[in-house]
Design an enzyme around this catalytic site. Structure first.
Site, PDB file in Angstrom:
ATOM      1  N   ASP A  47       0.804  -1.154  -0.190  1.00 20.64           N
ATOM      2  CA  ASP A  47       0.162  -0.022  -0.008  1.00 20.64           C
ATOM      3  C   ASP A  47       0.903   1.133  -0.108  1.00 20.64           C
ATOM      4  O   ASP A  47       0.399   2.335  -0.342  1.00 20.64           O
ATOM      5  CB  ASP A  47      -0.861  -0.191   1.231  1.00 20.64           C
ATOM      6  N   GLY A  48       2.071   1.200   0.704  1.00 23.03           N
ATOM      7  CA  GLY A  48       3.094   2.506   0.530  1.00 23.03           C
ATOM      8  C   GLY A  48       3.439   2.617  -0.674  1.00 23.03           C
ATOM      9  O   GLY A  48       3.374   3.922  -0.985  1.00 23.03           O
ATOM     10  N   ASN A 114      -5.543   8.501   0.963  1.00 20.19           N
ATOM     11  CA  ASN A 114      -5.515   8.125   2.194  1.00 20.19           C
ATOM     12  C   ASN A 114      -6.052   9.124   3.298  1.00 20.19           C
ATOM     13  O   ASN A 114      -6.921   9.097   3.934  1.00 20.19           O
ATOM     14  CB  ASN A 114      -4.177   7.428   2.733  1.00 20.19           C
ATOM     15  N   GLU A 115      -5.133   9.975   3.511  1.00 19.34           N
ATOM     16  CA  GLU A 115      -5.574  11.127   4.396  1.00 19.34           C
ATOM     17  C   GLU A 115      -4.816  12.506   4.506  1.00 19.34           C
ATOM     18  O   GLU A 115      -3.732  12.612   3.539  1.00 19.34           O
ATOM     19  CB  GLU A 115      -5.143  10.692   5.786  1.00 19.34           C
TER      20      GLU A 115
END
Length: 264
Positions: A47-48, A114-115
């Protein structure tokens, strides 16, 4: 959306046998490798890797196929033991328009899958407004505004809620709020509907500059700012994320949660 028969493969490891598999599958079916303007993009990694790579594609017409070769793969349907077939990637019903946070900090725009995180060296205060209604005056270390796909990342580490992929929601999480007799905040994640919800965070106060971070990358360091946030779905940007029905979606997601976070 017209799909050209072009593709690209993004991977840290040039000798990964999965690269050869994809190349053979695509070229055998008359697809051409095109690194500048591909229709299909295969992203190999965890995911990174996916999050750090994906930013360049938000404004493009592209079909993204993540393949998990790392430790965590909440964005990936495929892995080294379950590789894509041509019929899978050609089926448009297997793709979604993922939620992306659109943030406007003063006059600068940024996007995050994501954020968006707001972090202070010391205590910060700010006002949080939701759809024009004052919500609270926050005082603490910072805030996280997370999409549902980001809810298993930094957001979870900050005791945020995990939002299932078939729920149209995002959340705001407080980081170490200052609590005493004369000043308390909600001190709990709040879940908001993605549709037509706008968040404004302003009236920042801190003794030191405040960092605004998009998916792990600092995009601004300011003492005074006004931050406007909303959830968008980029039209041309498609992510391979097959959701046949709620039951299957929940079952697959629960299995990923169990393998990643739950022991015993």
């Amino acid at each position: 959306m017209k799909i050209n028969k072009t593709f690209n493969i993004i991977s840290k490891y040039k000798n990964d046998p999965i690269i050869q598999y994809i190349n053979e599958m695509m070229t055998k079916n008359e697809y051409k490798l095109d690194k500048k303007n591909p229709s299909y993009v295969f992203i190999l990694g965890g995911d990174g890797t996916f999050v750090s790579t994906i930013k360049k594609f938000y404004s493009k017409d592209v079909w993204i196929i993540p393949i998990n070769t790392g430790n965590v793969g909440f964005y990936s349907f495929f892995n080294k033991n379950r590789l894509p077939k041509l019929k899978d990637i050609q089926d448009k019903s297997n793709y979604i328009n993922p939620d992306v946070i659109k943030a406007k900090i003063n006059k600068k725009e940024a996007y995050a899958i994501n954020e968006i995180a707001i972090n202070g060296v010391n205590t910060i205060t700010c006002s949080i407004n939701i759809n024009g209604h004052f919500y609270e005056q926050f005082k603490g270390s910072g805030l996280i505004i997370s999409t549902k796909t980001g809810s298993t990342g930094y957001c979870k580490s900050a005791n945020g809620s995990i939002i299932f992929p078939n729920v149209d929601a995002f959340e705001i999480v407080e980081l170490f709020p200052t609590l005493h007799a004369k000043k308390t905040t909600i001190n709990s994640p709040i879940i908001l509907n993605t549709k037509n919800t706008k968040v404004k965070i302003n009236n920042f106060k801190s003794n030191n500059p405040i960092s605004f971070v998009s998916d792990g990358q600092c995009i601004a360091t300011l003492k005074e700012a006004s931050l406007d946030l909303s959830i968008i779905k980029p039209k041309g940007f498609k992510l391979f994320f097959p959701i046949r029905n709620n039951s299957q979606c929940n079952g697959d997601y629960i299995e990923k949660l169990q393998k990643t976070f739950i022991k015993g």
